[in-house]
Design an enzyme around this catalytic site. Structure first.
Site, PDB file in Angstrom:
ATOM      1  CD  GLU A  90      -2.517  -0.946   2.752  1.00  0.00           C
ATOM      2  OE1 GLU A  90      -3.176   0.099   3.359  1.00  0.00           O
ATOM      3  OE2 GLU A  90      -2.541  -2.010   2.780  1.00  0.00           O
ATOM      4  CB  CYS A 103       2.191   7.405   3.696  1.00  0.00           C
ATOM      5  SG  CYS A 103       2.208   5.703   5.235  1.00  0.00           S
ATOM      6  CB  CYS A 110       5.347  -5.803   9.290  1.00  0.00           C
ATOM      7  SG  CYS A 110       6.365  -5.331  11.006  1.00  0.00           S
ATOM      8  CB  CYS A 114       2.836  -3.507  17.141  1.00  0.00           C
ATOM      9  SG  CYS A 114       4.482  -2.724  16.846  1.00  0.00           S
ATOM     10  CB  CYS A 117       0.047  -3.046  13.299  1.00  0.00           C
ATOM     11  SG  CYS A 117       0.288  -2.132  11.743  1.00  0.00           S
ATOM     12  CD  GLU A 158      11.106  -0.681  11.814  1.00  0.00           C
ATOM     13  OE1 GLU A 158       9.836  -0.330  13.176  1.00  0.00           O
ATOM     14  OE2 GLU A 158      12.001  -0.496  12.250  1.00  0.00           O
ATOM     15  CG  LEU A 213       6.911   6.241  23.836  1.00  0.00           C
ATOM     16  CD1 LEU A 213       8.563   4.980  23.951  1.00  0.00           C
ATOM     17  CD2 LEU A 213       6.663   7.515  24.375  1.00  0.00           C
ATOM     18  CB  CYS A 329      -1.707   1.003   9.212  1.00  0.00           C
ATOM     19  SG  CYS A 329      -1.808   2.405   9.847  1.00  0.00           S
TER      20      CYS A 329
HETATM   21  N1  SAH Z   1       7.413  -0.284  11.466  1.00  0.00           N
HETATM   22  C1  SAH Z   1       6.960   1.110  11.044  1.00  0.00           C
HETATM   23  C2  SAH Z   1       6.475   1.641  10.840  1.00  0.00           C
HETATM   24  C3  SAH Z   1       5.012   1.353  10.009  1.00  0.00           C
HETATM   25  S1  SAH Z   1       3.877   1.488  11.013  1.00  0.00           S
HETATM   26  C4  SAH Z   1       6.745   1.864  12.745  1.00  0.00           C
HETATM   27  O1  SAH Z   1       6.533   0.676  13.826  1.00  0.00           O
HETATM   28  O2  SAH Z   1       7.035   2.885  12.988  1.00  0.00           O
HETATM   29  C5  SAH Z   1       3.595   3.450  11.224  1.00  0.00           C
HETATM   30  C6  SAH Z   1       2.768   3.801  12.166  1.00  0.00           C
HETATM   31  O3  SAH Z   1       1.378   3.496  12.864  1.00  0.00           O
HETATM   32  C7  SAH Z   1       3.342   3.080  14.044  1.00  0.00           C
HETATM   33  O4  SAH Z   1       3.775   4.474  14.618  1.00  0.00           O
HETATM   34  C8  SAH Z   1       2.279   2.860  14.063  1.00  0.00           C
HETATM   35  O5  SAH Z   1       2.487   2.042  15.379  1.00  0.00           O
HETATM   36  C9  SAH Z   1       1.548   2.814  13.881  1.00  0.00           C
HETATM   37  N2  SAH Z   1      -0.261   2.217  13.481  1.00  0.00           N
HETATM   38  C10 SAH Z   1       0.508   0.622  13.622  1.00  0.00           C
HETATM   39  N3  SAH Z   1      -1.549   0.224  13.492  1.00  0.00           N
HETATM   40  C11 SAH Z   1      -1.804   1.569  13.937  1.00  0.00           C
HETATM   41  C12 SAH Z   1      -3.758   1.422  14.570  1.00  0.00           C
HETATM   42  N4  SAH Z   1      -4.013   0.719  14.399  1.00  0.00           N
HETATM   43  N5  SAH Z   1      -3.893   2.841  15.317  1.00  0.00           N
HETATM   44  C13 SAH Z   1      -3.190   3.909  15.207  1.00  0.00           C
HETATM   45  N6  SAH Z   1      -1.603   3.630  14.337  1.00  0.00           N
HETATM   46  C14 SAH Z   1      -0.655   2.464  13.942  1.00  0.00           C
END
Ligand code: SAH
Length: 346
Positions: A90, A103, A110, A114, A117, A158, A213, A329
């Site tokens: 995407e 973006c 990935c 998390c 996500c 990532e 964070l 995302c």
């Molecule tokens: N892997 C990298 C970049 C991709 S994620 C990272 O972790 O920063 C981009 C951002 O979207 C990150 O801050 C991630 O934590 C956030 N993100 C992922 N899923 C989300 C959700 N359901 N709601 C809000 N932010 C989310």
């Protein structure tokens, strides 16, 4: 066959020299590629013989639009690209007053895991190549007809788990003979891979580092981000302080607000304590509701922001764009994969 668009100008020039070509040919080919040429035949200032020689040794990547959604609310565009091997990624194009921002994704899937996500649900399939990252900028620009001035590496994947290739991509996209997008117009977001942060810091690039964070205390962070078990949040803050000292660049902390998990005042207080000594920007993100996820959006965003501001920390709430399309995302790719699977079953 070699992927020529992942090559730097120097590498292309070197390869052409070996074919007995003068040095300026490298720049010609590089320029064509970075304007979006999809075949050597289109490179009209090269001889037919050279075009054929190149076509026999090199491929030019060109993703296909598998799906495109345009938000009726704010014009945000989301592209699902089909790559050469059939995998999908995407890219989102957003319109801000400071310019058009894409973006982009850095991996197919990935492996960071998390909990909130959507991109990580199916694990990591593979790394993207530098050309596949560049193509997201290039072809979004060509397809939309809009000039892109900013890039955020915040899509699927990532970036610090594919750092060599990301650095190559940065060199390509920054090149004066290519798209020439300045480092100050690029952000890279990481879940906190400390060795990658250190490597990046040593390079002293002018890009903006964003750190996801999502919790300032190790217990909460480990619960929602498995990466915290390998690189815990205190070591992460230490790396962030070092990064700021090294580069002089303010770090942006991403913080998705999750109901009852990371939205308590004591956690705002702890953030303030941990960033003391460096300028920090905290970007509060309303959690995108992923259907499969037990986590729900927080109702305390304004209170949390106020608490941070009382500590003198710059805190903003991310404006949510593309609310009517699958902007959250990784959700478009996931939905497309599900639809494909359903098709196979029926
Ligand atoms: N892997 C990298 C970049 C991709 S994620 C990272 O972790 O920063 C981009 C951002 O979207 C990150 O801050 C991630 O934590 C956030 N993100 C992922 N899923 C989300 C959700 N359901 N709601 C809000 N932010 C989310």
């Amino acid at each position: 066959m070699t992927d020529i668009k992942s090559m730097t100008l120097e590498e292309i020039t070197g390869a052409l020299r070996e074919m007995g070509e003068p040095a300026f040919r490298g720049k010609q080919v590089f320029t064509w590629l970075h304007r979006g040429a999809v075949s050597f035949d289109a490179m009209s200032n090269l001889s037919k013989a050279l075009r054929e020689k190149l076509a026999a040794a090199y491929t030019i990547t060109a993703p296909k639009v598998a799906c495109k959604q345009v938000s009726r609310l704010d014009g945000t565009m989301k592209y699902l690209w089909e790559l050469g091997d059939g995998n999908c990624i995407e890219t989102v194009l957003m319109h801000y007053h400071h310019g058009n921002t894409v973006c982009i994704s850095s991996q197919v899937g990935c492996r960071m895991g998390c909990a909130f996500c959507a991109s990580t649900l199916g694990g990591k399939v593979r790394n993207l190549t530098a050309s596949e990252m560049l193509d997201q900028v290039l072809f979004t620009q060509l397809d939309s007809g809009e000039t892109i001035s900013n890039i955020v590496l915040m899509g699927i994947g990532e970036p610090l788990d594919n750092l060599d290739t990301v650095l190559r991509f940065l060199e390509l996209v920054n090149h004066p003979d290519g798209l020439h997008i300045g480092m100050r117009h690029i952000s890279l977001s990481t879940c906190g891979l400390i060795p990658g942060i250190r490597r990046l810091g040593e390079l002293e690039l002018q890009l903006t580092l964003s750190v996801s964070l999502h919790a300032p205390d190790s217990e909460t962070r480990s619960r929602i981000m498995p990466v915290n078990r390998a690189y815990n949040v205190d070591a992460l803050f230490e790396a962030c302080h070092w990064y700021f000292q090294k580069t002089g660049r303010r770090i942006s902390f991403e913080y998705a607000m999750i109901d009852g998990v990371n939205d308590q005042d004591w956690q705002a207080d702890l953030i303030a304590q941990k960033v003391r000594g460096m300028p920090a920007h905290v970007n509060l993100i309303p959690l995108n509701d992923v259907r499969e996820s037990p986590w729900k959006p927080s109702r305390r965003i304004a209170a949390f922001q106020k608490r941070l501001e009382e500590h003198g920390i710059t805190a903003t709430v991310r404006r949510s764009l593309g609310g009517d399309i699958d902007a959250a995302c990784g959700q478009l790719r996931k939905r497309a994969a599900e639809a494909q699977r359903e098709e196979h079953l029926s």
